[in-house]
Design an enzyme around this catalytic site. Structure first.
Site, short mmCIF file in Angstrom:
data_model
loop_
_atom_site.label_atom_id
_atom_site.label_comp_id
_atom_site.label_asym_id
_atom_site.label_seq_id
_atom_site.Cartn_x
_atom_site.Cartn_y
_atom_site.Cartn_z
N MET A 6 -1.33 -6.55 -0.91
CA MET A 6 -1.83 -6.59 -2.30
C MET A 6 -0.75 -6.21 -3.31
SD MET A 6 -4.20 -3.20 -2.44
CE MET A 6 -3.56 -1.61 -1.96
N HIS A 43 -8.25 4.61 -4.84
CA HIS A 43 -8.02 6.07 -4.89
C HIS A 43 -6.85 6.49 -3.99
CE1 HIS A 43 -10.79 7.47 -1.31
NE2 HIS A 43 -10.11 6.39 -1.00
C1 LIG Z 1 -9.29 3.83 2.73
S1 LIG Z 1 -9.15 2.30 3.54
C2 LIG Z 1 -10.58 1.45 2.91
C3 LIG Z 1 -11.06 0.40 3.85
C4 LIG Z 1 -12.35 -0.31 3.43
N1 LIG Z 1 -12.24 -0.93 2.12
C5 LIG Z 1 -13.52 0.62 3.50
O1 LIG Z 1 -14.11 0.92 2.46
O2 LIG Z 1 -13.85 1.06 4.61
C6 LIG Z 1 -7.80 1.50 2.69
C7 LIG Z 1 -7.44 0.15 3.29
O3 LIG Z 1 -6.39 -0.43 2.51
C8 LIG Z 1 -5.55 -1.17 3.38
N2 LIG Z 1 -4.23 -1.36 2.74
C9 LIG Z 1 -3.27 -0.41 2.53
N3 LIG Z 1 -2.21 -0.96 1.91
C10 LIG Z 1 -2.51 -2.27 1.71
C11 LIG Z 1 -1.79 -3.35 1.11
N4 LIG Z 1 -0.56 -3.17 0.61
N5 LIG Z 1 -2.38 -4.57 1.08
C12 LIG Z 1 -3.64 -4.76 1.61
N6 LIG Z 1 -4.36 -3.76 2.18
C13 LIG Z 1 -3.80 -2.52 2.23
C14 LIG Z 1 -5.47 -0.27 4.62
O4 LIG Z 1 -5.06 -1.00 5.76
C15 LIG Z 1 -6.90 0.24 4.72
O5 LIG Z 1 -7.69 -0.57 5.57
#
Ligand SMILES: C[S@@+](CC[C@H](N)C(=O)[O-])C[C@H]1O[C@@H](n2cnc3c(N)ncnc32)[C@H](O)[C@@H]1O
Length: 369
Positions: A259, A276
């Site tokens: 992202m 967050h």
């Molecule tokens: C706290 S988790 C939330 C997961 C999900 N949305 C939930 O509510 O259960 C944050 C997610 O962001 C993803 N993430 C982190 N950096 C990212 C990036 N640069 N692009 C896409 N996804 C990313 C992680 O792999 C992780 O699955």
């Protein structure tokens, strides 16, 4: 006591001092409450009480739990502490009046039987929050505050790859993290679908950015079949999801990406407990990319904490602020109040937003161009 052995009534100043001292002890040793909770989960005490009909005396618990003889005298002390903390309740056992321990609304969330809590077992979350990885990182907080360079206390304790690097690895901590995220996601996905129906009206496509294993996207696709749902996730997460046998093959498309580089176009972009994890500056960048990915009339949907929104109870506010500390320790993220969210939206070029309080610790924010 006076010289005759009579109690001298404490002045209000002294009472205040005694209270203050007790309060300080509660906070200083608060980690032992966390560890007692963690031990109860690891020993399977909530499940043992549940399988014993919802209440169990100490001898009944000792007959179930695999404690060696020499450690059995310690269990009453652990249970007493956990009962005072409200994790377990107590009920007189009748004959001999020995106490029986029962489940409370808190420990019902620790039982693995879905019939008890609608599948919202939070034991994996307790185990992650009290893991050695989190505790050693938290212990570096003051050191980190004094240093210019290092990104987070977590990176200070566990090396430069930081939280997502360690959580994305293949160790025990990473497995625990995935289990915790999955257990939270199931319940949250249901809340989003139940409480946010109108939010998904009028859209035909949605990208769940950082959507993990797709629990939320699948729940949305099931409830709103007219919405084409896509999950954008880091490549290692998508590889892991693709390696699993899926019940609803084809309902949700997974796209491996970042992202921070680009976001696929859609009518609505969803972030559930993702923003967050990131700094204000990063969020402005991510949301600016979203604005470019949605058509006019499109929107961004954020499921996240809005600190203090909806006049939360003291307990909810404290848990929101503890989560904020957790974001500070693990990542360069934060829990935001409405003012802080609003500032980010305006800086990313959005014009207005609507917040809906959810029956959870978080809120749903719809952000419009
Ligand atoms: C706290 S988790 C939330 C997961 C999900 N949305 C939930 O509510 O259960 C944050 C997610 O962001 C993803 N993430 C982190 N950096 C990212 C990036 N640069 N692009 C896409 N996804 C990313 C992680 O792999 C992780 O699955």
């Amino acid at each position: 006591m006076d010289t005759h052995g009579n109690l001298i009534p404490a002045t209000s100043g002294e009472e205040e001092l005694v209270q203050a001292h007790a309060e300080l002890m509660r906070h200083s040793f608060g980690y032992l409450k966390s560890m007692a909770l963690s031990s109860a989960v690891k020993l399977g005490i909530p499940d043992a009480i549940h399988h014993h009909g919802g209440a169990a005396s100490l001898p009944e618990l000792l007959a179930i739990l695999p404690l060696p003889q020499s450690k059995q005298p310690y269990l009453p002390r652990l249970m007493k502490m956990l009962a005072v903390a409200g994790i377990f309740g107590t009920a007189p056992a009748g004959e001999g009046c020995e106490v029986r321990y029962c489940l409370t609304p808190v420990s019902r969330l620790l039982v693995r039987d879905a019939a008890v809590n609608g599948g919202a077992c939070r034991s994996p979350v307790v185990l992650v929050a009290t893991s050695a990885a989190h505790l050693t990182a938290s212990a570096r907080l003051h050191e980190w505050l004094l240093q210019e360079e290092v990104e987070t206390p977590f990176a200070m304790a566990h090396g430069g790859e930081g939280f997502f690097g360690v959580a994305g690895g293949d160790g025990e901590y990473s497995a625990l993290n995935s289990e915790a995220k999955a257990s939270e996601s199931r319940r949250e996905a249901e809340t989003v679908v139940r409480a946010c129906g109108p939010v998904f009206e009028g859209i035909t496509s949605l990208v769940d950015v950082g959507g993990g294993n797709g629990t939320a996207a699948m729940a949305i696709a099931r409830a709103f079949p007219h919405v084409k749902c896509t999950v954008l996730e880091l490549p290692h997460v998508v590889d892991a999801v693709r390696a699993l046998p899926r019940e609803e093959e084809g309902a949700v498309e997974f796209v491996a990406g970042d992202m921070m580089q680009s976001i696929p176009p859609a009518d609505a972009i969803l972030f559930k407990y993702v923003l967050h994890n990131w700094s204000d500056e990063d969020c402005v960048g991510i949301l600016t990319r979203c604005r470019e990915a949605i058509p006019s009339g499109g929107k961004v949907i954020i499921i996240d904490t809005v600190v203090g929104f909806g006049s939360p109870s003291h307990e909810i506010l404290e848990s929101q602020l503890l989560m904020d500390m957790c974001m500070m320790v693990l990542l360069d993220g934060k829990e935001r109040d409405e003012q802080c969210w609003g500032k980010i939206f305006m800086e990313a070029g959005f014009s207005h937003y609507k917040i809906k309080h959810l029956q959870a610790l978080g809120s749903a924010i719809e952000v419009y161009v």
